[in-house]
Design a protein around this motif. Structure first.
Motif, PDB file in Angstrom:
ATOM      1  N   SER A  23     -42.618 -72.476 -55.189  1.00  0.00           N
ATOM      2  CA  SER A  23     -43.011 -72.480 -53.786  1.00  0.00           C
ATOM      3  C   SER A  23     -44.449 -72.989 -53.705  1.00  0.00           C
ATOM      4  O   SER A  23     -45.376 -72.349 -54.217  1.00  0.00           O
ATOM      5  CB  SER A  23     -42.920 -71.066 -53.193  1.00  0.00           C
ATOM      6  N   ILE A  24     -44.619 -74.155 -53.112  1.00  0.00           N
ATOM      7  CA  ILE A  24     -45.953 -74.750 -53.011  1.00  0.00           C
ATOM      8  C   ILE A  24     -46.191 -75.259 -51.594  1.00  0.00           C
ATOM      9  O   ILE A  24     -45.254 -75.460 -50.819  1.00  0.00           O
ATOM     10  CB  ILE A  24     -46.141 -75.934 -53.993  1.00  0.00           C
ATOM     11  N   GLU A  25     -47.457 -75.463 -51.276  1.00  0.00           N
ATOM     12  CA  GLU A  25     -47.851 -76.064 -50.010  1.00  0.00           C
ATOM     13  C   GLU A  25     -48.703 -77.292 -50.297  1.00  0.00           C
ATOM     14  O   GLU A  25     -49.571 -77.260 -51.172  1.00  0.00           O
ATOM     15  CB  GLU A  25     -48.650 -75.067 -49.163  1.00  0.00           C
ATOM     16  N   ILE A  26     -48.443 -78.371 -49.571  1.00  0.00           N
ATOM     17  CA  ILE A  26     -49.220 -79.597 -49.701  1.00  0.00           C
ATOM     18  C   ILE A  26     -50.139 -79.695 -48.476  1.00  0.00           C
ATOM     19  O   ILE A  26     -49.659 -79.881 -47.356  1.00  0.00           O
ATOM     20  CB  ILE A  26     -48.311 -80.846 -49.773  1.00  0.00           C
ATOM     21  N   PRO A  27     -51.440 -79.554 -48.663  1.00  0.00           N
ATOM     22  CA  PRO A  27     -52.353 -79.618 -47.519  1.00  0.00           C
ATOM     23  C   PRO A  27     -52.283 -80.970 -46.818  1.00  0.00           C
ATOM     24  O   PRO A  27     -52.263 -82.019 -47.466  1.00  0.00           O
ATOM     25  CB  PRO A  27     -53.737 -79.394 -48.152  1.00  0.00           C
ATOM     26  N   ASP A  28     -52.243 -80.942 -45.506  1.00  0.00           N
ATOM     27  CA  ASP A  28     -52.146 -82.167 -44.717  1.00  0.00           C
ATOM     28  C   ASP A  28     -53.480 -82.909 -44.712  1.00  0.00           C
ATOM     29  O   ASP A  28     -54.557 -82.303 -44.658  1.00  0.00           O
ATOM     30  CB  ASP A  28     -51.750 -81.815 -43.279  1.00  0.00           C
ATOM     31  N   LYS A  29     -53.407 -84.238 -44.802  1.00  0.00           N
ATOM     32  CA  LYS A  29     -54.573 -85.126 -44.734  1.00  0.00           C
ATOM     33  C   LYS A  29     -55.595 -84.847 -45.842  1.00  0.00           C
ATOM     34  O   LYS A  29     -56.783 -85.062 -45.668  1.00  0.00           O
ATOM     35  CB  LYS A  29     -55.232 -85.050 -43.353  1.00  0.00           C
ATOM     36  N   LYS A  30     -55.095 -84.371 -46.967  1.00  0.00           N
ATOM     37  CA  LYS A  30     -55.927 -84.120 -48.140  1.00  0.00           C
ATOM     38  C   LYS A  30     -55.343 -84.873 -49.338  1.00  0.00           C
ATOM     39  O   LYS A  30     -54.236 -85.405 -49.278  1.00  0.00           O
ATOM     40  CB  LYS A  30     -55.989 -82.625 -48.455  1.00  0.00           C
ATOM     41  N   ILE A  31     -56.095 -84.901 -50.440  1.00  0.00           N
ATOM     42  CA  ILE A  31     -55.603 -85.468 -51.687  1.00  0.00           C
ATOM     43  C   ILE A  31     -55.201 -84.326 -52.603  1.00  0.00           C
ATOM     44  O   ILE A  31     -56.008 -83.458 -52.933  1.00  0.00           O
ATOM     45  CB  ILE A  31     -56.665 -86.343 -52.377  1.00  0.00           C
ATOM     46  N   THR A  32     -53.928 -84.326 -52.999  1.00  0.00           N
ATOM     47  CA  THR A  32     -53.406 -83.324 -53.931  1.00  0.00           C
ATOM     48  C   THR A  32     -53.027 -84.012 -55.229  1.00  0.00           C
ATOM     49  O   THR A  32     -52.358 -85.047 -55.213  1.00  0.00           O
ATOM     50  CB  THR A  32     -52.167 -82.616 -53.352  1.00  0.00           C
ATOM     51  N   THR A  33     -53.448 -83.452 -56.348  1.00  0.00           N
ATOM     52  CA  THR A  33     -53.014 -83.988 -57.641  1.00  0.00           C
ATOM     53  C   THR A  33     -52.219 -82.910 -58.376  1.00  0.00           C
ATOM     54  O   THR A  33     -52.496 -81.718 -58.262  1.00  0.00           O
ATOM     55  CB  THR A  33     -54.196 -84.437 -58.529  1.00  0.00           C
ATOM     56  N   ILE A  34     -51.223 -83.374 -59.121  1.00  0.00           N
ATOM     57  CA  ILE A  34     -50.396 -82.498 -59.943  1.00  0.00           C
ATOM     58  C   ILE A  34     -50.715 -82.812 -61.392  1.00  0.00           C
ATOM     59  O   ILE A  34     -50.630 -83.976 -61.822  1.00  0.00           O
ATOM     60  CB  ILE A  34     -48.903 -82.727 -59.665  1.00  0.00           C
ATOM     61  N   ILE A  35     -51.135 -81.802 -62.157  1.00  0.00           N
ATOM     62  CA  ILE A  35     -51.503 -82.011 -63.559  1.00  0.00           C
ATOM     63  C   ILE A  35     -50.645 -81.125 -64.458  1.00  0.00           C
ATOM     64  O   ILE A  35     -50.052 -80.151 -64.011  1.00  0.00           O
ATOM     65  CB  ILE A  35     -53.004 -81.739 -63.817  1.00  0.00           C
ATOM     66  N   GLY A  36     -50.608 -81.484 -65.727  1.00  0.00           N
ATOM     67  CA  GLY A  36     -49.841 -80.714 -66.698  1.00  0.00           C
ATOM     68  C   GLY A  36     -49.475 -81.593 -67.876  1.00  0.00           C
ATOM     69  O   GLY A  36     -49.614 -82.823 -67.820  1.00  0.00           O
ATOM     70  N   LEU A 213     -49.238 -77.360 -63.657  1.00  0.00           N
ATOM     71  CA  LEU A 213     -47.900 -76.918 -64.070  1.00  0.00           C
ATOM     72  C   LEU A 213     -47.800 -76.752 -65.585  1.00  0.00           C
ATOM     73  O   LEU A 213     -48.463 -77.448 -66.348  1.00  0.00           O
ATOM     74  CB  LEU A 213     -46.843 -77.943 -63.635  1.00  0.00           C
ATOM     75  N   LYS A 214     -46.929 -75.844 -65.967  1.00  0.00           N
ATOM     76  CA  LYS A 214     -46.543 -75.710 -67.370  1.00  0.00           C
ATOM     77  C   LYS A 214     -45.090 -75.273 -67.423  1.00  0.00           C
ATOM     78  O   LYS A 214     -44.715 -74.264 -66.818  1.00  0.00           O
ATOM     79  CB  LYS A 214     -47.419 -74.683 -68.102  1.00  0.00           C
ATOM     80  N   GLU A 215     -44.271 -76.066 -68.093  1.00  0.00           N
ATOM     81  CA  GLU A 215     -42.846 -75.756 -68.279  1.00  0.00           C
ATOM     82  C   GLU A 215     -42.163 -75.405 -66.958  1.00  0.00           C
ATOM     83  O   GLU A 215     -41.392 -74.454 -66.851  1.00  0.00           O
ATOM     84  CB  GLU A 215     -42.680 -74.611 -69.295  1.00  0.00           C
ATOM     85  N   GLY A 216     -42.460 -76.204 -65.937  1.00  0.00           N
ATOM     86  CA  GLY A 216     -41.791 -76.048 -64.654  1.00  0.00           C
ATOM     87  C   GLY A 216     -42.296 -74.916 -63.790  1.00  0.00           C
ATOM     88  O   GLY A 216     -41.701 -74.612 -62.751  1.00  0.00           O
ATOM     89  N   ASN A 217     -43.389 -74.289 -64.186  1.00  0.00           N
ATOM     90  CA  ASN A 217     -43.965 -73.189 -63.414  1.00  0.00           C
ATOM     91  C   ASN A 217     -45.399 -73.513 -62.999  1.00  0.00           C
ATOM     92  O   ASN A 217     -46.111 -74.233 -63.711  1.00  0.00           O
ATOM     93  CB  ASN A 217     -43.972 -71.892 -64.237  1.00  0.00           C
ATOM     94  N   ILE A 218     -45.815 -72.964 -61.871  1.00  0.00           N
ATOM     95  CA  ILE A 218     -47.196 -73.137 -61.429  1.00  0.00           C
ATOM     96  C   ILE A 218     -48.084 -72.147 -62.169  1.00  0.00           C
ATOM     97  O   ILE A 218     -47.875 -70.938 -62.104  1.00  0.00           O
ATOM     98  CB  ILE A 218     -47.333 -72.904 -59.911  1.00  0.00           C
ATOM     99  N   ILE A 219     -49.076 -72.670 -62.871  1.00  0.00           N
ATOM    100  CA  ILE A 219     -50.061 -71.817 -63.528  1.00  0.00           C
ATOM    101  C   ILE A 219     -51.185 -71.490 -62.551  1.00  0.00           C
ATOM    102  O   ILE A 219     -51.639 -70.355 -62.452  1.00  0.00           O
ATOM    103  CB  ILE A 219     -50.626 -72.485 -64.797  1.00  0.00           C
ATOM    104  N   LYS A 220     -51.606 -72.500 -61.805  1.00  0.00           N
ATOM    105  CA  LYS A 220     -52.675 -72.289 -60.825  1.00  0.00           C
ATOM    106  C   LYS A 220     -52.642 -73.419 -59.813  1.00  0.00           C
ATOM    107  O   LYS A 220     -52.397 -74.581 -60.148  1.00  0.00           O
ATOM    108  CB  LYS A 220     -54.051 -72.265 -61.519  1.00  0.00           C
ATOM    109  N   ALA A 221     -52.884 -73.078 -58.551  1.00  0.00           N
ATOM    110  CA  ALA A 221     -53.025 -74.076 -57.489  1.00  0.00           C
ATOM    111  C   ALA A 221     -54.246 -73.713 -56.669  1.00  0.00           C
ATOM    112  O   ALA A 221     -54.455 -72.550 -56.324  1.00  0.00           O
ATOM    113  CB  ALA A 221     -51.776 -74.116 -56.614  1.00  0.00           C
ATOM    114  N   GLY A 222     -55.066 -74.715 -56.371  1.00  0.00           N
ATOM    115  CA  GLY A 222     -56.272 -74.457 -55.598  1.00  0.00           C
ATOM    116  C   GLY A 222     -57.196 -75.644 -55.667  1.00  0.00           C
ATOM    117  O   GLY A 222     -56.795 -76.752 -56.055  1.00  0.00           O
TER     118      GLY A 222
END
Length: 281
Positions: A23-36, A213-222
């Motif tokens: 369950s995640i939220e993508i902030p509108d009009k911002k830059i989001t990066t996904i790492i792992g 992300l790690k192994e399909g799970n969120i470790i930290k978002a912020g």
């Protein structure tokens, strides 16, 4: 503001589950990066968010509506995606490739309208590729080609652009060129940018929001201050990182690191899990 979010998303291939209960939220009009690390589910998540692949259960909600119920052309007017390895554009000129971004707006015989041509020219100007309009795409350098693919994406006139490792195979100068362009699109045009990146320091420098992300799970978002820390990087990449400050941006950056092995990895991971649990409880 959040226009796009997921609820208890499960994604897999066959019986193998790649993304679990996310369950995640993508902030509108911002830059989001996904790492792992490789294989952790970054690209899989991006494809599910843009309806390229199906998910087993859960939901992806855009503007209060499941994307699975959205008309394809309507969805294509809201989000554009640039995959990690775009299909070959052999035989196409730059202008022809960028014109493909106008597909969601075409009907009948698919002829370009005056409005389409204006948008194509604007996209070329915005990405600094107007001078290449009549050149074959295959004749351009890697950085130039990547900017042309981005021009095609913004010619789609979507408010959201998704990119899977847009700096792959580019040298340092061209990587910076592409990332600066994406930041310009975000700041000047309010585009929501969601991208997968491998480079931690690039993520910290350009992102407003980071999902680790790690192994399909969120470790930290912020934000970068919350995610680019020694404890989070221990869990995500199994490294012991020294975190400093970028002297130009004052953002956190990984100065150096070494791999955690054996008992050291076990002890530090347990400490990191305990610290993160206390911080989020």
């Amino acid at each position: 503001m959040v226009r796009l979010h997921t609820d208890q998303l499960h994604i897999g291939y066959g019986e193998k589950l790649i993304v679990k209960d996310m369950s995640i939220e993508i902030p509108d009009k911002k830059i989001t990066t996904i790492i792992g690390s490789n294989g952790c589910g970054k690209s899989t998540l991006l494809k599910a968010l843009t309806r390229i692949i199906r998910f087993q259960s859960g939901s992806v909600i855009l503007d209060g509506k499941s994307i699975t119920k959205e008309d394809t052309k309507k969805l294509a007017k809201k989000m554009a995606i640039l995959p990690q390895n775009p299909e070959s554009a052999g035989g196409l000129t730059v202008g022809e490739l960028v014109s493909y971004g106008r597909f969601p707006y075409q009907s009948g015989f698919g002829r370009l309208t005056k409005k389409d041509i204006e948008v194509i020219d604007w996209a070329l100007e915005t990405t600094g590729t107007a001078e290449f309009k009549y050149l074959p795409v295959d004749s351009l350098s890697g950085g130039q080609r990547q900017r042309v693919w981005i021009a095609m994406a913004i010619a789609q006139e979507t408010e959201m652009i998704f990119l899977d490792e847009p700096t792959t195979y580019l040298d340092m100068a061209h990587q910076l060129e592409v990332l600066e362009l994406l930041r310009k699109l975000n700041e000047e045009q309010g585009r929501t940018i969601v991208m997968v990146l491998h480079d931690i320091n690039q993520a910290a420098r350009f992102a407003d929001h980071i999902i680790a992300l790690k192994e399909g799970n969120i470790i930290k978002a912020g934000n970068c201050e919350e995610v680019v820390t020694n404890k989070v990087l221990q869990q995500v990449f199994q490294i012991d990182a020294v975190i400093g400050r970028d002297p130009r941006t004052n953002k956190p950056m990984c100065m150096t690191y070494h791999l955690l092995k054996g008992e050291e990895h076990h002890e530090k991971t347990n400490f990191a899990v305990s610290a993160l649990s206390r911080a989020t409880s």
